[in-house]
Write an enzyme that holds these catalytic residues in place. Structure first.
Site, PDB file in Angstrom:
ATOM      1  N   HIS A 239       0.858  -1.192   0.000  1.00  0.00           N
ATOM      2  CA  HIS A 239       0.000   0.000   0.000  1.00  0.00           C
ATOM      3  C   HIS A 239       0.895   1.243   0.000  1.00  0.00           C
ATOM      4  CE1 HIS A 239      -2.756   3.092   1.516  1.00  0.00           C
ATOM      5  NE2 HIS A 239      -3.739   2.291   1.179  1.00  0.00           N
ATOM      6  N   CYS A 277      -3.934   2.163  -4.652  1.00  0.00           N
ATOM      7  CA  CYS A 277      -4.824   3.013  -3.867  1.00  0.00           C
ATOM      8  C   CYS A 277      -4.963   4.316  -4.641  1.00  0.00           C
ATOM      9  CB  CYS A 277      -4.278   3.235  -2.454  1.00  0.00           C
ATOM     10  SG  CYS A 277      -5.446   4.210  -1.496  1.00  0.00           S
ATOM     11  N   HIS A 304      -7.891   0.148  -4.125  1.00  0.00           N
ATOM     12  CA  HIS A 304      -8.796   0.984  -3.340  1.00  0.00           C
ATOM     13  C   HIS A 304      -9.313   2.048  -4.288  1.00  0.00           C
ATOM     14  CE1 HIS A 304      -6.500   0.154   0.701  1.00  0.00           C
ATOM     15  NE2 HIS A 304      -7.119  -0.903   0.249  1.00  0.00           N
ATOM     16  N   ASP A 359     -12.946   2.568  -1.109  1.00  0.00           N
ATOM     17  CA  ASP A 359     -12.098   2.963   0.004  1.00  0.00           C
ATOM     18  C   ASP A 359     -12.649   4.260   0.584  1.00  0.00           C
ATOM     19  OD1 ASP A 359      -9.963   2.967   1.741  1.00  0.00           O
ATOM     20  OD2 ASP A 359      -8.646   4.039   0.367  1.00  0.00           O
ATOM     21  N   HIS A 360     -13.066   4.234   1.792  1.00  0.00           N
ATOM     22  CA  HIS A 360     -13.625   5.402   2.475  1.00  0.00           C
ATOM     23  C   HIS A 360     -14.923   5.832   1.780  1.00  0.00           C
ATOM     24  CE1 HIS A 360      -9.229   6.537   3.622  1.00  0.00           C
ATOM     25  NE2 HIS A 360      -9.553   5.302   3.969  1.00  0.00           N
ATOM     26  N   TYR A 376     -15.097   4.945   7.245  1.00  0.00           N
ATOM     27  CA  TYR A 376     -15.627   3.588   7.068  1.00  0.00           C
ATOM     28  C   TYR A 376     -17.073   3.438   7.524  1.00  0.00           C
ATOM     29  CZ  TYR A 376     -11.027   2.084   5.618  1.00  0.00           C
ATOM     30  OH  TYR A 376      -9.863   1.915   4.909  1.00  0.00           O
TER      31      TYR A 376
HETATM   32  C1  DNO Z   1      -6.876   3.592   5.196  1.00  0.00           C
HETATM   33  C2  DNO Z   1      -6.098   2.502   4.674  1.00  0.00           C
HETATM   34  C3  DNO Z   1      -4.824   2.193   5.475  1.00  0.00           C
HETATM   35  C4  DNO Z   1      -4.246   0.959   4.908  1.00  0.00           C
HETATM   36  C5  DNO Z   1      -2.935   0.539   5.428  1.00  0.00           C
HETATM   37  C6  DNO Z   1      -2.432  -0.532   4.492  1.00  0.00           C
HETATM   38  O1  DNO Z   1      -8.019   3.653   5.021  1.00  0.00           O
HETATM   39  O2  DNO Z   1      -5.893   2.639   3.332  1.00  0.00           O
HETATM   40  O3  DNO Z   1      -5.141   1.928   6.791  1.00  0.00           O
HETATM   41  O4  DNO Z   1      -5.103  -0.080   5.257  1.00  0.00           O
HETATM   42  O5  DNO Z   1      -2.062   1.567   5.456  1.00  0.00           O
HETATM   43  O6  DNO Z   1      -1.391  -1.228   5.041  1.00  0.00           O
END
Ligand code: DNO
Length: 403
Positions: A239, A277, A304, A359-360, A376
């Site tokens: 990530h 991401c 993500h 993601d989010h 989340y």
């Molecule tokens: C946030 C995420 C991070 C991610 C870690 C991956 O929403 O993208 O917490 O899970 O950094 O290792």
């Protein structure tokens, strides 16, 4: 494309039965209760898996397919004497996960801090709340709350003056909130939560660690785990550092396409992969997301999907925008990922699919009054997932017609 959803375990206010209703098929999760550096036993993994994969006729099944994340002990990042025991633990966790059928593993190599935001309730014109990173607030924290030794070197005179003004205008409660947001941590972070003195002490451990040293330490860690990952058919998915640049004088080495080229050039193992991401890489104007999705297609095992809007006056500041309406061309990114899956199918690869997750999401509607894990909450992510699902379906239908 496999639609996945992050679940933080039994304490997550969004339950497995809620997730089932979203239409996602796969779960992204981790054993967050186990201290960093301790191996995850088969027993503990199976217990968590049983919570997710509980079988009942008439219920749509969900599968725990992706781990996000196995934390990497700070001693590994620092290559401290004795860190090998933590590498062995990491490998043991990976082996046990593979034994339980979980073979896509996200991790990161950010020193001391994980993902960082300054505002958890940034009000959008729609009335919903978004997460935001404000460079001026960050500087105010670094210079005037943390009072990091030599922090001034990292800022121009104007930036320092601006940060001072921001700091002076904040109430004590706002300063405390900012401190908590930055060092006490956000959901899913893979580093410890700190008090301010411990945080200063951790930063001090990195004073002689240059980006080149940190990169070497990452490569050395990977050179130990990749042969085993390959033998097990495990796909690792690093990530990026979020936000993708050095912070608090700490080096960060997974921020750009150049960083990824170095990583995959040095360690070409097919198990050496990445999490695309979109929101993280997209918080730098010099990262072109559709181009990165194309360039690193075969390395992408997990993505993500989320967008950001950068502040035109201060491009290091951004807020998390709607999934399809941000500075990033999400439709084009998704198209690149679908094209990559087609290439994999064409090449006869069995694991041709890419796991994606919304993601989010914004905190909105009923979720506004609830206690949620920042980023989340259910409804905002559901909206994000529904939007990207629409794009996936439309592009896939076009692809079918083109055949
Ligand atoms: C946030 C995420 C991070 C991610 C870690 C991956 O929403 O993208 O917490 O899970 O950094 O290792």
């Amino acid at each position: 494309m496999r639609e996945s959803w992050r679940w933080f375990g039994p304490s997550d206010p969004v339950t497995i039965d809620d997730i089932r209703q979203t239409g996602a098929t796969d779960i992204v999760s981790a054993l967050q209760g186990i201290p960093t550096g301790e191996p995850w036993s088969i027993e503990a993994i199976e217990k968590h898996q049983a919570l997710i994969e509980r079988f009942e006729t008439n219920l749509t099944p969900l599968t725990w397919s992706v781990v996000e994340s196995i934390p990497v002990h700070e001693d590994i990042k620092l290559a401290r004497a004795g860190h090998e025991q933590y590498v062995d633990s990491w490998i043991a966790s990976m082996e046990n996960l593979a034994h339980c059928g979980i073979k896509t593993i996200c991790y990161n190599f950010m020193p001391v801090i994980d993902w960082t935001r300054t505002d958890l309730k940034f009000k959008l014109p729609s009335g919903a709340f978004a997460l935001r990173f404000d460079q001026r607030k960050f500087a105010a924290f670094d210079l005037f709350i943390l009072q990091r030794v030599n922090a001034e070197i990292d800022y121009s005179k104007e930036e320092i003056a601006e940060a001072k003004q921001v700091f002076e205008q904040m109430s004590e409660a706002e300063r405390q909130q900012l401190t908590n947001n930055i060092i006490a941590g956000l959901p899913g972070k893979m580093t410890e939560a700190y008090g301010i003195d411990d945080f200063r002490a951790m930063l001090a451990c990195y004073k002689d660690i240059t980006p080149a040293i940190l990169r070497d330490n990452l490569f050395s860690f990977l050179s130990k785990i990749l042969p085993r990952a390959e033998a097990l058919g495990v796909k690792l998915a690093i990530h990026p550092d979020d936000p993708p640049r050095d912070m608090f004088g700490l080096p960060r080495v997974i921020c750009t396409a150049d960083d990824l080229e170095l990583l995959f050039g040095a360690l070409p193992s097919p198990s050496n992969g990445m999490t695309l991401c979109v929101g993280t890489y997209g918080s730098r104007p010099d990262n072109n997301l559709p181009a990165m999705a194309r360039q690193f297609g075969s390395r992408i095992h997990f993505s993500h999907l989320r967008g950001v809007c950068l502040d035109p006056k201060e491009p290091r500041s951004f807020y998390e925008a709607s999934h399809l309406d941000s500075d990033i061309n999400m439709v084009q990114v998704i198209k690149e990922l679908l094209d990559e899956e087609k290439r994999r199918q064409h090449d006869g690869l069995t694991n041709s699919h890419i796991y994606i997750r919304p993601d989010h999401g914004h905190q909105m509607m009923d979720d506004m009054g609830k206690t949620v894990n920042p980023g989340y909450s259910a409804i905002g992510r559901l909206k994000g997932l529904a939007e990207v699902r629409g794009v996936i379906r439309a592009l896939s239908a076009q692809n079918m017609e083109a055949l």
